[in-house]
Design an enzyme around this catalytic site. Structure first.
Site, PDB file in Angstrom:
ATOM      1  N   ASP A  40       0.826  -1.204   0.000  1.00  0.00           N
ATOM      2  CA  ASP A  40       0.000   0.000   0.000  1.00  0.00           C
ATOM      3  C   ASP A  40       0.860   1.254   0.000  1.00  0.00           C
ATOM      4  O   ASP A  40       2.079   1.187  -0.098  1.00  0.00           O
ATOM      5  CB  ASP A  40      -1.040  -0.037   1.123  1.00  0.00           C
ATOM      6  CG  ASP A  40      -0.432  -0.333   2.452  1.00  0.00           C
ATOM      7  OD1 ASP A  40       0.693   0.161   2.683  1.00  0.00           O
ATOM      8  OD2 ASP A  40      -1.043  -1.054   3.257  1.00  0.00           O
ATOM      9  N   LYS A  62      -4.211   3.909  -2.738  1.00  0.00           N
ATOM     10  CA  LYS A  62      -3.841   5.075  -3.533  1.00  0.00           C
ATOM     11  C   LYS A  62      -4.241   6.304  -2.740  1.00  0.00           C
ATOM     12  O   LYS A  62      -5.379   6.416  -2.304  1.00  0.00           O
ATOM     13  CB  LYS A  62      -4.604   5.036  -4.847  1.00  0.00           C
ATOM     14  CG  LYS A  62      -3.921   5.776  -5.963  1.00  0.00           C
ATOM     15  CD  LYS A  62      -4.831   6.004  -7.128  1.00  0.00           C
ATOM     16  CE  LYS A  62      -5.121   4.752  -7.914  1.00  0.00           C
ATOM     17  NZ  LYS A  62      -6.048   5.025  -9.028  1.00  0.00           N
ATOM     18  N   MET A 176      -1.717   9.204  12.553  1.00  0.00           N
ATOM     19  CA  MET A 176      -2.843   9.677  11.736  1.00  0.00           C
ATOM     20  C   MET A 176      -3.557  10.870  12.394  1.00  0.00           C
ATOM     21  O   MET A 176      -4.778  10.973  12.348  1.00  0.00           O
ATOM     22  CB  MET A 176      -3.868   8.537  11.511  1.00  0.00           C
ATOM     23  CG  MET A 176      -3.296   7.367  10.748  1.00  0.00           C
ATOM     24  SD  MET A 176      -4.328   5.899  10.811  1.00  0.00           S
ATOM     25  CE  MET A 176      -3.833   5.153  12.354  1.00  0.00           C
TER      26      MET A 176
HETATM   27  C1  LIG Z   1      -2.355   3.328   8.981  1.00  0.00           C
HETATM   28  S1  LIG Z   1      -1.105   3.905  10.044  1.00  0.00           S
HETATM   29  C2  LIG Z   1       0.088   2.647   9.788  1.00  0.00           C
HETATM   30  C3  LIG Z   1       1.132   2.573  10.870  1.00  0.00           C
HETATM   31  C4  LIG Z   1       2.199   1.544  10.581  1.00  0.00           C
HETATM   32  N1  LIG Z   1       1.652   0.216  10.561  1.00  0.00           N
HETATM   33  C5  LIG Z   1       3.340   1.622  11.577  1.00  0.00           C
HETATM   34  O1  LIG Z   1       3.539   0.685  12.352  1.00  0.00           O
HETATM   35  O2  LIG Z   1       4.056   2.632  11.567  1.00  0.00           O
HETATM   36  C6  LIG Z   1      -0.504   5.255   9.121  1.00  0.00           C
HETATM   37  C7  LIG Z   1       0.111   6.337   9.986  1.00  0.00           C
HETATM   38  O3  LIG Z   1       1.383   5.943  10.460  1.00  0.00           O
HETATM   39  C8  LIG Z   1       2.198   7.083  10.603  1.00  0.00           C
HETATM   40  N2  LIG Z   1       3.392   6.905   9.749  1.00  0.00           N
HETATM   41  C9  LIG Z   1       3.688   5.839   9.003  1.00  0.00           C
HETATM   42  N3  LIG Z   1       4.886   5.985   8.411  1.00  0.00           N
HETATM   43  C10 LIG Z   1       5.347   7.192   8.810  1.00  0.00           C
HETATM   44  C11 LIG Z   1       6.549   7.928   8.569  1.00  0.00           C
HETATM   45  N4  LIG Z   1       7.510   7.452   7.801  1.00  0.00           N
HETATM   46  N5  LIG Z   1       6.674   9.133   9.161  1.00  0.00           N
HETATM   47  C12 LIG Z   1       5.728   9.626   9.974  1.00  0.00           C
HETATM   48  N6  LIG Z   1       4.582   8.978  10.249  1.00  0.00           N
HETATM   49  C13 LIG Z   1       4.402   7.777   9.674  1.00  0.00           C
HETATM   50  C14 LIG Z   1       1.371   8.279  10.203  1.00  0.00           C
HETATM   51  O4  LIG Z   1       0.747   8.794  11.356  1.00  0.00           O
HETATM   52  C15 LIG Z   1       0.379   7.646   9.270  1.00  0.00           C
HETATM   53  O5  LIG Z   1      -0.779   8.433   9.140  1.00  0.00           O
END
Ligand SMILES: C[S@@+](CC[C@H](N)C(=O)[O-])C[C@H]1O[C@@H](n2cnc3c(N)ncnc32)[C@H](O)[C@@H]1O
Length: 269
Positions: A40, A62, A176
């Site tokens: 994704d 997307k 998020m």
């Molecule tokens: C659906 S969640 C997935 C989290 C993911 N499974 C994890 O363990 O990091 C998506 C959120 O993770 C955070 N996120 C994921 N990757 C990120 C990154 N590289 N930098 C900052 N926030 C991130 C943001 O808050 C984003 O909106």
């Protein structure tokens, strides 16, 4: 499926926060043997570069138009690919079991009797913490850390136990949360958390275009809006956010600072 088709396997793999060097060795190994990769939008381009050229790629999220394949269809895709004999890597950003819906996919795989394995990844909070110099816990500052989601339906206010979250001795990491920063900071302050509490917001943590934003709870919304921080972003709230001034990348890079100086700064913090 014909009787002779051998069932494949699904690996639910954490792709980490972005930097491909933060993949586990196991994640790297199974990516190399995958013949189908379902991913994704949070999976970084540099992690995708590691997908073997011959593997089929299925993009199931997307960002533009908020168009994402419904979870039931993703589940069915994983099951069908495995039942037709594929070695499937379901690649997710961060860790599959932290706000990743990995467990929903695991339940479907169990129901369909598809073999699977979960390979953890570095969750965004841990990646961001290391990258910006904000430990999630620190003796005397934070005795624990809580990961919460700041996401809710557009027409519904966030329903959280604000009194419990407004704990000055615990770090709060909001995933998020960008769209609801106003609600989050206002509710935490109304529940008693000091508006001067340090906050760090970090976008695209560990990626080349990472952006950070230093604020307080009271100034969070204005500061982040002024910097036009982009998604994906995390908000780290708590006393530990102030430690970036001492052990953040700028301090580490600062000419003339030696280990002794850094250790003395921490000791007096
Ligand atoms: C659906 S969640 C997935 C989290 C993911 N499974 C994890 O363990 O990091 C998506 C959120 O993770 C955070 N996120 C994921 N990757 C990120 C990154 N590289 N930098 C900052 N926030 C991130 C943001 O808050 C984003 O909106």
């Amino acid at each position: 499926m014909s009787n002779s088709t051998k069932i494949g396997k699904v690996y639910l793999v954490g792709g980490g926060p972005g930097d491909p060097e933060l993949l586990t060795m196991k994640a790297h190994r199974v990516l190399g043997i995958a013949d189908a990769v379902v991913y994704d939008r949070l999976v970084s381009d540099s992690v995708l570069d590691l997908v073997p050229a011959g593997a089929a790629r299925f993009f199931v999220g997307k960002q533009t138009n908020n168009h994402t394949m419904p979870q039931e269809e993703i589940n069915a895709l994983l099951v069908n690919l495995a039942l037709s004999g594929h070695m499937v890597v379901r690649l997710k950003g961060g860790d599959p079991y932290v706000f990743g819906r990995g467990s929903e996919e695991a339940i479907e795989l169990i129901k369909s009797e598809v073999p699977f394995e979960v390979i953890p990844g570095i969750t965004a909070a841990a990646g961001a913490a290391a990258s910006i110099g904000v430990p999630l816990t620190h003796r005397g500052m934070a005795t624990g850390v809580r990961f919460v989601t700041g996401h809710c339906r557009a027409d519904v206010p966030l329903d959280m136990d604000w009194k419990s979250l407004a704990d000055p001795n615990t770090t709060l990491v909001v995933y998020m949360g960008l769209a609801n920063m106003g609600q989050i900071s206002a509710n935490l302050m109304a529940a008693g958390l000091d508006g001067a509490t340090p906050v760090m917001a970090v976008s695209k943590a560990t990626m080349p275009d990472q952006q950070t934003c230093k604020a307080t709870l009271a100034t969070l919304v204005d500061t982040v809006n002024a910097r036009k921080l982009k998604s994906p972003a995390l908000i780290i709230i708590g006393q530990v956010a102030g430690l970036a001034d001492i052990i953040g990348p700028e301090m580490i890079a600062k000419k003339g600072s030696d280990d002794g100086e850094i250790i003395r700064s921490i000791a007096s913090a």
